[in-house]
Design a protein around this motif. Structure first.
Motif, PDB file in Angstrom:
ATOM      1  N   TYR A   1      16.271   2.410   9.638  1.00 50.05           N
ATOM      2  CA  TYR A   1      15.149   3.268   9.996  1.00 50.05           C
ATOM      3  C   TYR A   1      15.535   4.737   9.830  1.00 50.05           C
ATOM      4  CZ  TYR A   1      11.052   5.003  12.433  1.00 50.05           C
ATOM      5  OH  TYR A   1       9.887   5.655  12.737  1.00 50.05           O
ATOM      6  N   ASP A   2      16.743   5.079  10.274  1.00 50.46           N
ATOM      7  CA  ASP A   2      17.198   6.462  10.147  1.00 50.46           C
ATOM      8  C   ASP A   2      17.335   6.869   8.687  1.00 50.46           C
ATOM      9  OD1 ASP A   2      17.206   6.859  12.780  1.00 50.46           O
ATOM     10  OD2 ASP A   2      19.379   6.830  13.073  1.00 50.46           O
ATOM     11  N   ARG A   3      17.775   5.941   7.868  1.00 50.31           N
ATOM     12  CA  ARG A   3      17.915   6.282   6.448  1.00 50.31           C
ATOM     13  C   ARG A   3      16.544   6.537   5.826  1.00 50.31           C
ATOM     14  NH1 ARG A   3      22.578   3.108   7.067  1.00 50.31           N
ATOM     15  NH2 ARG A   3      21.536   1.115   6.860  1.00 50.31           N
ATOM     16  N   TYR A   4      15.563   5.746   6.256  1.00 48.68           N
ATOM     17  CA  TYR A   4      14.184   5.997   5.807  1.00 48.68           C
ATOM     18  C   TYR A   4      13.736   7.368   6.277  1.00 48.68           C
ATOM     19  CZ  TYR A   4       9.153   6.044   6.898  1.00 48.68           C
ATOM     20  OH  TYR A   4       7.843   6.417   7.069  1.00 48.68           O
ATOM     21  N   TYR A   5      13.976   7.646   7.547  1.00 46.89           N
ATOM     22  CA  TYR A   5      13.421   8.872   8.111  1.00 46.89           C
ATOM     23  C   TYR A   5      14.127  10.124   7.594  1.00 46.89           C
ATOM     24  CZ  TYR A   5      10.041  10.904  11.186  1.00 46.89           C
ATOM     25  OH  TYR A   5       8.934  11.568  11.645  1.00 46.89           O
TER      26      TYR A   5
ATOM     27  N   THR B   1       0.836  -1.209   0.000  1.00 50.89           N
ATOM     28  CA  THR B   1       0.000   0.000   0.000  1.00 50.89           C
ATOM     29  C   THR B   1       0.864   1.250   0.000  1.00 50.89           C
ATOM     30  OG1 THR B   1      -1.508  -1.265   1.377  1.00 50.89           O
ATOM     31  CG2 THR B   1      -1.945   1.081   1.175  1.00 50.89           C
ATOM     32  N   ALA B   2       1.859   1.238   0.885  1.00 45.10           N
ATOM     33  CA  ALA B   2       2.756   2.395   0.973  1.00 45.10           C
ATOM     34  C   ALA B   2       3.447   2.627  -0.360  1.00 45.10           C
ATOM     35  CB  ALA B   2       3.777   2.164   2.071  1.00 45.10           C
ATOM     36  N   PHE B   3       3.862   1.547  -0.984  1.00 47.81           N
ATOM     37  CA  PHE B   3       4.526   1.655  -2.288  1.00 47.81           C
ATOM     38  C   PHE B   3       3.602   2.333  -3.292  1.00 47.81           C
ATOM     39  CE2 PHE B   3       4.860  -0.352  -6.509  1.00 47.81           C
ATOM     40  CZ  PHE B   3       6.117   0.082  -6.877  1.00 47.81           C
ATOM     41  N   LEU B   4       2.354   1.888  -3.336  1.00 44.04           N
ATOM     42  CA  LEU B   4       1.441   2.437  -4.343  1.00 44.04           C
ATOM     43  C   LEU B   4       1.127   3.905  -4.080  1.00 44.04           C
ATOM     44  CD1 LEU B   4      -0.874  -0.635  -4.874  1.00 44.04           C
ATOM     45  CD2 LEU B   4       0.760   0.323  -6.478  1.00 44.04           C
ATOM     46  N   TYR B   5       0.992   4.273  -2.801  1.00 35.96           N
ATOM     47  CA  TYR B   5       0.787   5.687  -2.489  1.00 35.96           C
ATOM     48  C   TYR B   5       1.956   6.520  -3.021  1.00 35.96           C
ATOM     49  CZ  TYR B   5      -3.176   5.109   0.739  1.00 35.96           C
ATOM     50  OH  TYR B   5      -4.389   4.866   1.291  1.00 35.96           O
ATOM     51  N   LEU B   6       3.163   6.035  -2.737  1.00 36.47           N
ATOM     52  CA  LEU B   6       4.344   6.834  -3.092  1.00 36.47           C
ATOM     53  C   LEU B   6       4.537   6.920  -4.602  1.00 36.47           C
ATOM     54  CD1 LEU B   6       6.693   5.644  -0.242  1.00 36.47           C
ATOM     55  CD2 LEU B   6       5.859   7.952  -0.566  1.00 36.47           C
ATOM     56  N   VAL B   7       4.324   5.819  -5.308  1.00 36.80           N
ATOM     57  CA  VAL B   7       4.533   5.914  -6.762  1.00 36.80           C
ATOM     58  C   VAL B   7       3.401   6.679  -7.445  1.00 36.80           C
ATOM     59  CG1 VAL B   7       6.122   3.995  -7.082  1.00 36.80           C
ATOM     60  CG2 VAL B   7       3.679   3.594  -7.200  1.00 36.80           C
ATOM     61  N   THR B   8       2.238   6.700  -6.808  1.00 35.20           N
ATOM     62  CA  THR B   8       1.174   7.554  -7.358  1.00 35.20           C
ATOM     63  C   THR B   8       1.629   9.002  -7.341  1.00 35.20           C
ATOM     64  OG1 THR B   8      -0.450   6.044  -6.406  1.00 35.20           O
ATOM     65  CG2 THR B   8      -1.256   8.203  -7.112  1.00 35.20           C
ATOM     66  N   LEU B   9       2.166   9.381  -6.193  1.00 37.20           N
ATOM     67  CA  LEU B   9       2.663  10.743  -6.044  1.00 37.20           C
ATOM     68  C   LEU B   9       3.812  11.000  -7.010  1.00 37.20           C
ATOM     69  CD1 LEU B   9       2.461  13.307  -4.392  1.00 37.20           C
ATOM     70  CD2 LEU B   9       3.941  12.274  -2.699  1.00 37.20           C
ATOM     71  N   ARG B  10       4.702  10.031  -7.126  1.00 41.58           N
ATOM     72  CA  ARG B  10       5.837  10.189  -8.032  1.00 41.58           C
ATOM     73  C   ARG B  10       5.352  10.351  -9.463  1.00 41.58           C
ATOM     74  NH1 ARG B  10      10.195   5.723  -9.866  1.00 41.58           N
ATOM     75  NH2 ARG B  10       8.310   4.985 -10.876  1.00 41.58           N
TER      76      ARG B  10
ATOM     77  N   GLY C   1       1.853   7.752   8.778  1.00 37.38           N
ATOM     78  CA  GLY C   1       0.868   7.028   9.589  1.00 37.38           C
ATOM     79  C   GLY C   1       1.017   5.525   9.471  1.00 37.38           C
ATOM     80  N   LEU C   2       1.332   5.064   8.267  1.00 44.85           N
ATOM     81  CA  LEU C   2       1.439   3.620   8.050  1.00 44.85           C
ATOM     82  C   LEU C   2       2.733   3.033   8.603  1.00 44.85           C
ATOM     83  CD1 LEU C   2       0.251   3.217   4.343  1.00 44.85           C
ATOM     84  CD2 LEU C   2      -0.744   2.037   6.292  1.00 44.85           C
ATOM     85  N   MET C   3       3.834   3.778   8.481  1.00 42.36           N
ATOM     86  CA  MET C   3       5.139   3.161   8.718  1.00 42.36           C
ATOM     87  C   MET C   3       5.827   3.555  10.026  1.00 42.36           C
ATOM     88  SD  MET C   3       4.908   1.551   5.948  1.00 42.36           S
ATOM     89  CE  MET C   3       6.257   0.499   6.425  1.00 42.36           C
ATOM     90  N   ASP C   4       5.779   4.815  10.385  1.00 39.17           N
ATOM     91  CA  ASP C   4       6.670   5.317  11.433  1.00 39.17           C
ATOM     92  C   ASP C   4       6.646   4.483  12.715  1.00 39.17           C
ATOM     93  OD1 ASP C   4       7.263   7.253   9.672  1.00 39.17           O
ATOM     94  OD2 ASP C   4       6.600   8.952  10.892  1.00 39.17           O
ATOM     95  N   ARG C   5       5.461   4.088  13.151  1.00 34.09           N
ATOM     96  CA  ARG C   5       5.355   3.335  14.400  1.00 34.09           C
ATOM     97  C   ARG C   5       4.859   1.918  14.153  1.00 34.09           C
ATOM     98  NH1 ARG C   5       5.248   6.609  18.899  1.00 34.09           N
ATOM     99  NH2 ARG C   5       3.604   5.488  19.952  1.00 34.09           N
ATOM    100  N   ASN C   6       5.079   1.464  12.942  1.00 37.86           N
ATOM    101  CA  ASN C   6       4.655   0.130  12.549  1.00 37.86           C
ATOM    102  C   ASN C   6       5.629  -0.907  13.127  1.00 37.86           C
ATOM    103  OD1 ASN C   6       4.525  -2.281  10.975  1.00 37.86           O
ATOM    104  ND2 ASN C   6       3.394  -1.167   9.409  1.00 37.86           N
ATOM    105  N   ARG C   7       5.090  -1.828  13.918  1.00 36.36           N
ATOM    106  CA  ARG C   7       5.942  -2.800  14.623  1.00 36.36           C
ATOM    107  C   ARG C   7       6.807  -3.621  13.653  1.00 36.36           C
ATOM    108  NH1 ARG C   7       7.902  -2.193  19.089  1.00 36.36           N
ATOM    109  NH2 ARG C   7       9.753  -2.965  18.125  1.00 36.36           N
ATOM    110  N   ILE C   8       6.172  -4.080  12.577  1.00 37.11           N
ATOM    111  CA  ILE C   8       6.906  -4.928  11.621  1.00 37.11           C
ATOM    112  C   ILE C   8       8.029  -4.128  10.987  1.00 37.11           C
ATOM    113  CG2 ILE C   8       6.709  -6.332   9.537  1.00 37.11           C
ATOM    114  CD1 ILE C   8       3.665  -6.507  10.186  1.00 37.11           C
ATOM    115  N   PHE C   9       7.688  -2.911  10.592  1.00 37.13           N
ATOM    116  CA  PHE C   9       8.681  -2.063   9.930  1.00 37.13           C
ATOM    117  C   PHE C   9       9.842  -1.751  10.870  1.00 37.13           C
ATOM    118  CE2 PHE C   9      10.012   2.344   8.682  1.00 37.13           C
ATOM    119  CZ  PHE C   9      10.644   1.980   7.499  1.00 37.13           C
TER     120      PHE C   9
END
Lengths: 405, 162
Positions: free
Chosen positions: A269-273, A140-149, A202-210
Motif C-alpha cells: 500500500y505504501d509503495r502505491y501511495y 477501471t482504474a487501469f483504464l483511467y491511468l493508461v488514458t492519461l499515460r 477516490g476508487l482505491m485509497d479507502r477501497n476495502r478489497i485493495f
C-alpha cells in the motif's frame, strides 16, 4: 528436434525444506506478472516459504553492444533500458558523457531535461500503478491511468517523434527545442492529470478489497531495504527519505521546491501511495519549470560533440567535415571513467562509463535499479500468500529491459 | 565535495589502499585484492557507506593484471559516492565476496561472474543470472566476439518448419 529442451535455470532448491512442501514454478511468462521473470517458490499450503528469483530472459547484450558504437549511437540503445521512461535513461547517459567531456549544458537544456525527466517519471509511475491495480482486478482504474499515460505519450511524440523510444537527448544538449504550443498542451494535460488521478484516489485509497490485498503485505523494514540495495520508491516506502534529486542534486533540482514523500510501513500500500504522491511532486516541479524556463539555445557551442546546423553542413566545408567526423568516428571523449547517478523512476540509475579517448566507449555499465531489486525481492515474498506475489511484484515495478540489459 | 570529509576518508583508508584519487569529484580508492573485504568493512562501519551500489569489471587485455574489479558505495550520512578498484590477473581472477556485509552484493557479483568470469570467494551462489546454465565463455571479456551465437534452443532447419 527431439527430446525436451534444457532448462535455462538451475533452481536453488529442488526438494522442500519440510515434508509435504510443494515447489511451484511461476513464469517466466505469466499473464499476471508484467515483466519476464521466473520465480521458483516453495509453498507450505498457500504460504511462500522460500523464493528463488531468476531474471535474464530479456538479456540482449546491451553493454557489449555499446562497445561497438560511437558515443552518440548508444543513445537509442539506452532508450530501451527502462522503456516506460526512456528520457530518464538518456539524460543520465548524456550526463555521464558530458562529465567526461567537461561540458556544462545550457540553462535552457538543464530546465528542459528536468521538466522532461519529471514528465517521464509521471508516465512511468502511471504505468506501474495502472498495472498493479489491473493485476488485482481494478480494470477501471487501469483504464483511467493508461488514458492519461497515452495523453503523455502522444504529447512526447509531438516533441520527439516517437511514442516510446524517443532518442531525444544528445551529448551536449537535446535534439530540438520545444515546438509551438507544446507548453499550452502540457498545461492541459496537467489539468487532466488532476482529474484522473483524483478519480484513482477516490476508487482505491479507502477501497476495502485493495487495502486487504496490499496493507501489511510484502513488508520491508528500512534496514533490510538498505541491506538489499533497494532505492527509489521502494526504499522510500519504508520511511527512508533518500532521493538522489534531493541528496546530491543534479540538473535543475537544486533550484526547485519539492518534497520527498515517504511511507510508514514499507508494504504494498505504501509503495502505491508513495508513487501517487511522487507524481504530484513531479507535477509541482513541472509547473515551477514552466514558469522559469530559461531562454537561449538548447545545445552547447562545442564542436567536439554537437552536430553543426544542417544548412551549414551543406554550405561550408568546415561544418561538412565536422559533421562527417562526428558521424563516422564519433566524438573524442577524453580518457577517464565516471559514475553518474540519477534518480530514475524506480531508483538509482547509475552509468559507469570508461573512455580511452576514442570515438566509442571502452565500457558502459548500467546500474539498473530493477536488477538490484530482483536480488532482494525474495525478502518481500517469503512469509506471504502465493496470491500476494502478484501485487508485491507489481509494486516493485521490475522493468525487464533495465533489469536484464 | 567537502574537504574535511575527504580528509577523513583519506586518513581512515591510508593504511589499506595503494592510491587515493579524486575523479570528477568522486573519491577513488585503488587497493590490492587482499585488502578489499577489510576496506569495505571499514567503509561501512566507520564512514557510514551503508548502501552497496554496484560491482562490475573492466577488461584490459594484454595487461599483467587483466581485470579491474570496480565497486561503488554510497554513504547516506555523508551524501557521497565512492569508488574502489582492484586488479586481478587472468590466471586467478578471484576476489573476496562482500555478501557478508551487503545482501545486495550477491546478485551483482553473480552478474560480474557471468560476464567476466571473476570468482567471488565466499559467495555461496554464483549460478548464472543473466545468462543461462551451460553458457560457454564470458561475453563482456574483450576477446569474446560480439557476434558469437550460442542458442539454447536450436534453430530449426527448413525441413523441420511446420
Amino acid at each position: 528436434m527431439s527430446g525436451p529442451l534444457p532448462s535455462p535455470v538451475r533452481p536453488a532448491f529442488e526438494v522442500g525444506s519440510r515434508e509435504g512442501a510443494l515447489i511451484v514454478n511461476i513464469g517466466p511468462s505469466h499473464p499476471a506478472t508484467h515483466g519476464t521473470v521466473q520465480i521458483i517458490a516453495e509453498l507450505d499450503g498457500e504460504k511462500v516459504v522460500r523464493a528463488d528469483v531468476h531474471c535474464g530472459y530479456l538479456h540482449r547484450g546491451f553493454e557489449k553492444e555499446c562497445e561497438c558504437h560511437t558515443w552518440h549511437n548508444v543513445i537509442p540503445y539506452v532508450d530501451r533500458l527502462n522503456y516506460s521512461s526512456p528520457l530518464l535513461n538518456e539524460f543520465a547517459y548524456c550526463d555521464a558523457v558530458e562529465t567526461l567531456l567537461g561540458i556544462e549544458i545550457t540553462p535552457r537544456c538543464r530546465h528542459l531535461r528536468t521538466l522532461l525527466a519529471e514528465y517521464s517519471r509521471i508516465a512511468d509511475h502511471l504505468t506501474c500503478v495502472a498495472a498493479l491495480l489491473m493485476e488485482m482486478g481494478a480494470m477501471t482504474a487501469f483504464l483511467y491511468l493508461v488514458t492519461l499515460r497515452d495523453f503523455i505519450y502522444e504529447h512526447t511524440a509531438a516533441l520527439t517523434g516517437a511514442r516510446v523510444t524517443h532518442t531525444y537527448g544528445r551529448i551536449g544538449g537535446l535534439a530540438r527545442d520545444l515546438p509551438d504550443g507544446w507548453l499550452e498542451r502540457l498545461e492541459e494535460i496537467l489539468e487532466e492529470y488532476e482529474v484522473y488521478v483524483g478519480r484513482i484516489h477516490g476508487l482505491m485509497d479507502r477501497n476495502r478489497i485493495f487495502i486487504d490485498r496490499t496493507r501489511d503485505v510484502g513488508v520491508l523494514s528500512p534496514e533490510e531495504a538498505i541491506h538489499w540495495g533497494f532505492t527509489g520508491p521502494v526504499l522510500r516506502s519504508t520511511g527512508v527519505a533518500r532521493d538522489v534529486r534531493k541528496d546530491t542534486p543534479y540538473l535543475a533540482y537544486g533550484e526547485l521546491d519539492f518534497e520527498v514523500p515517504v511511507g510508514i510501513k514499507g508494504d504494498n500500500y505504501d509503495r502505491y501511495y508513495v508513487r501517487m504522491r511522487e507524481m504530484d511532486e513531479s507535477v509541482h516541479m513541472i509547473r515551477q519549470l514552466m514558469e522559469r524556463l530559461a531562454p537561449g539555445p538548447v545545445n552547447v557551442d562545442d564542436r567536439r560533440c554537437v552536430l553543426p546546423e544542417k544548412p551549414l553542413v551543406y554550405s561550408e566545408i568546415e561544418s561538412l567535415i565536422n559533421h562527417f567526423k562526428l558521424i563516422t568516428e564519433g566524438p573524442r571523449v577524453p580518457a577517464g571513467e565516471v559514475y553518474v547517478a540519477h534518480e530514475a523512476a524506480n531508483g538509482e540509475l547509475g552509468f559507469y562509463v570508461v573512455s580511452t579517448g576514442e570515438g566509442t566507449p571502452y565500457r558502459v555499465h548500467v546500474r539498473g535499479p530493477s536488477f538490484v531489486h530482483m536480488g532482494g525481492l525474495h525478502r518481500m515474498l517469503e512469509g506471504y500468500q502465493l496470491a500476494d506475489l502478484v501485487p508485491t511484484f507489481g509494486s516493485v515495478n521490475m522493468v525487464g529491459g533495465e533489469c536484464d540489459r | 565535495m567537502r574537504e574535511d570529509l575527504l580528509q577523513r576518508v583519506r586518513e581512515v583508508m591510508a593504511p589499506l589502499v595503494e592510491r587515493f584519487d579524486l575523479a570528477h569529484g568522486m573519491p577513488v580508492l585503488t587497493l590490492a585484492p587482499g585488502r578489499l573485504l577489510e576496506t569495505a568493512r571499514r567503509l561501512k562501519e566507520e564512514l557510514g557507506f551503508d548502501l552497496f551500489l554496484d560491482v562490475t569489471a573492466v577488461d584490459w587485455p594484454g595487461n599483467e593484471r587483466r581485470f579491474e574489479v570496480v565497486y561503488h558505495f554510497y554513504s547516506a550520512r555523508q551524501r557521497v559516492r565512492l569508488r574502489a578498484k582492484t586488479r586481478v590477473a587472468e590466471g586467478e581472477p578471484v576476489v573476496d565476496s562482500l555478501v557478508s556485509l551487503y545482501g545486495s552484493a550477491g546478485y551483482m557479483e553473480r552478474e560480474c561472474h557471468d560476464m567476466f568470469g571473476i570468482g567471488f570467494r565466499g559467495n555461496p551462489d554464483l549460478r548464472p543470472v543473466l545468462l543461462y546454465e551451460g553458457f560457454v565463455g564470458h561475453p563482456l571479456r574483450k576477446d569474446y566476439p560480439k557476434d558469437r551465437e550460442q542458442p539454447l534452443v536450436p534453430t530449426r532447419t527448413r525441413e523441420e518448419q511446420p
